[in-house]
Design an enzyme around this catalytic site. Structure first.
Site, short mmCIF file in Angstrom:
data_model
loop_
_atom_site.label_atom_id
_atom_site.label_comp_id
_atom_site.label_asym_id
_atom_site.label_seq_id
_atom_site.Cartn_x
_atom_site.Cartn_y
_atom_site.Cartn_z
N ILE A 158 1.41 5.19 1.14
CA ILE A 158 0.95 5.72 2.02
C ILE A 158 1.09 7.23 1.78
CG2 ILE A 158 1.11 6.52 4.69
CD1 ILE A 158 0.25 3.54 4.22
N ASP A 191 12.75 -2.80 14.82
CA ASP A 191 13.97 -1.70 14.15
C ASP A 191 13.24 -0.10 14.21
OD1 ASP A 191 16.20 -0.68 13.19
OD2 ASP A 191 15.76 -1.58 11.21
N GLU A 238 0.93 -1.22 -0.08
CA GLU A 238 0.18 -0.05 0.04
C GLU A 238 0.84 1.34 0.07
OE1 GLU A 238 -3.48 1.89 2.93
OE2 GLU A 238 -2.11 0.19 3.80
P1 ADP Z 1 14.78 1.04 2.49
O1 ADP Z 1 14.29 -0.34 2.60
O2 ADP Z 1 15.44 1.08 1.23
O3 ADP Z 1 15.35 1.55 3.68
P2 ADP Z 1 12.27 2.42 3.03
O4 ADP Z 1 11.47 1.18 3.55
O5 ADP Z 1 12.80 3.24 4.39
O6 ADP Z 1 13.45 1.97 1.90
O7 ADP Z 1 11.53 3.49 1.99
C1 ADP Z 1 12.11 4.61 1.48
C2 ADP Z 1 11.37 5.96 1.80
O8 ADP Z 1 10.10 5.82 1.08
C3 ADP Z 1 11.14 6.11 3.29
O9 ADP Z 1 11.90 6.86 3.87
C4 ADP Z 1 9.65 6.70 2.99
O10 ADP Z 1 9.71 7.99 3.27
C5 ADP Z 1 9.04 6.21 1.95
N1 ADP Z 1 8.00 5.12 2.22
C6 ADP Z 1 8.36 3.92 2.73
N2 ADP Z 1 7.47 3.06 2.68
C7 ADP Z 1 6.24 3.63 2.06
C8 ADP Z 1 4.88 3.47 1.70
N3 ADP Z 1 4.39 2.31 1.91
N4 ADP Z 1 4.29 4.46 1.14
C9 ADP Z 1 4.64 5.71 0.71
N5 ADP Z 1 6.25 5.89 0.97
C10 ADP Z 1 6.78 5.06 1.82
#
Ligand code: ADP
Length: 297
Positions: free
Chosen positions: A101, A205, A99
């Site tokens: 966000i 985490d 999803e």
């Molecule tokens: P990584 O696995 O490379 O650390 P993240 O899961 O931290 O990546 O996601 C990268 C960036 O994308 C995050 O800093 C956040 O701002 C954004 N993000 C993460 N998950 C979502 C989501 N489900 N919907 C929208 N933006 C997201």
């Protein structure tokens, strides 16, 4: 641009998972991640997904992430992006779809709400044993989760023991740090043997980069490294880099107060993450590790 093969595989996987035809209309990079390529992907019917991909991921990394998100979502205490599907391999870049966000400014009670919901996550998820169905990853570091009935043993073997072995392999632990760590591992029953709290589902985490504020200003957890453990281990991670807003902790304590003597336990749990940082990033984290080790070992 994403590769044609990846696009095709994404469309097929989304179609299978949702039962509706999926055609990608456009995709745009999302910044901020440490490890993976992150994108906002919009389908021609208007549906929007968040997609992470990595041409050389750790084995099962995205499957473990989907599993962690699903486990947190199942508790229903705090919002997480609902995982949709994972895929890739056989020449296609591995990916996870979840999803998307829409983010927004913190609502006026963001941290009260977050602290209360985080306590509810812990309170509502009591389990019998420590660990999880699979090993997973703390960022890029493998995390061992084989089930264990005893918390002290779990922490000694799967958390400190694992970091100790990693430190030896990576040559990040010098002799004095290693000596103190081994001594502390022997003394763990004194520090974390009590209180006899249940195992709870932990995010695993939770630092400042692993939560978002959604468009209604409410907290959303991302990037979990879930396992069943004692809840103070989850709170310790939030405290690692100076701590969240104090209202987060006050609200948490209102729902489920910490037992006396939490300071030492939180320090011990923080040490796991500091050792992991030392193993990943090297020397700058040594002094933080040594401060805790010198105090308790
Ligand atoms: P990584 O696995 O490379 O650390 P993240 O899961 O931290 O990546 O996601 C990268 C960036 O994308 C995050 O800093 C956040 O701002 C954004 N993000 C993460 N998950 C979502 C989501 N489900 N919907 C929208 N933006 C997201």
């Amino acid at each position: 641009m994403m590769g044609e093969r990846l696009n095709g595989a994404l469309e097929a996987a989304i179609e299978r998972a949702t039962g509706r035809p999926a055609r990608i209309a456009c995709s745009a990079p999302v910044g901020g991640g440490c490890i993976n390529d992150a994108r906002r992907v919009e389908l021609s019917d208007g549906r929007v997904y968040f997609v992470k991909s990595n041409s050389d991921p750790l084995p099962g990394m995205f499957e473990r992430e989907a599993e962690g998100l699903a486990a947190l979502a199942a508790v229903g205490a705090i919002r997480v992006p609902v995982p949709v599907c994972t895929g890739g391999g056989d020449g296609v870049t591995p990916f996870i779809v979840m999803e998307y966000i829409e983010t927004g400014a913190h609502g006026p009670c963001f941290f009260e709400d977050f602290g209360r919901r985080f306590a509810e996550l812990h309170k509502k998820s009591a389990g019998e044993r420590f660990g999880f169905a699979h090993d997973n990853y703390l960022g890029n570091t493998p995390q061992e989760n084989a089930w264990c009935d005893d918390w002290v043993e779990f922490w000694r073997e799967r958390r400190f023991g694992f970091q100790l072995r990693l430190g030896r392999t990576r040559r990040q632990f010098d002799a004095s740090l290693e000596r103190l760590l081994v001594r502390l591992m022997d003394r763990l029953p004194e520090y974390i043997g009590q209180p006899d709290e249940p195992a709870c589902l932990l995010h695993g985490d939770l630092w400042g980069g692993n939560y978002l504020s959604d468009s209604s200003g409410r907290p959303v957890l991302i990037d979990p490294a879930v396992y069943y453990g004692r809840r103070e281990a989850d709170l310790a991670m939030t405290l690692l880099f100076g701590g969240f807003d104090r209202r987060f902790y006050a609200a948490y304590q209102e729902v489920w107060p910490l037992a006396d003597g939490s300071e030492a336990r939180l320090d011990i749990y923080k040490l796991y993450h500091l050792l992991n940082h030392l193993n990943i990033f090297g020397g700058s984290y040594r002094s933080g590790c040594m401060a805790i080790l010198s105090r308790y070992a």
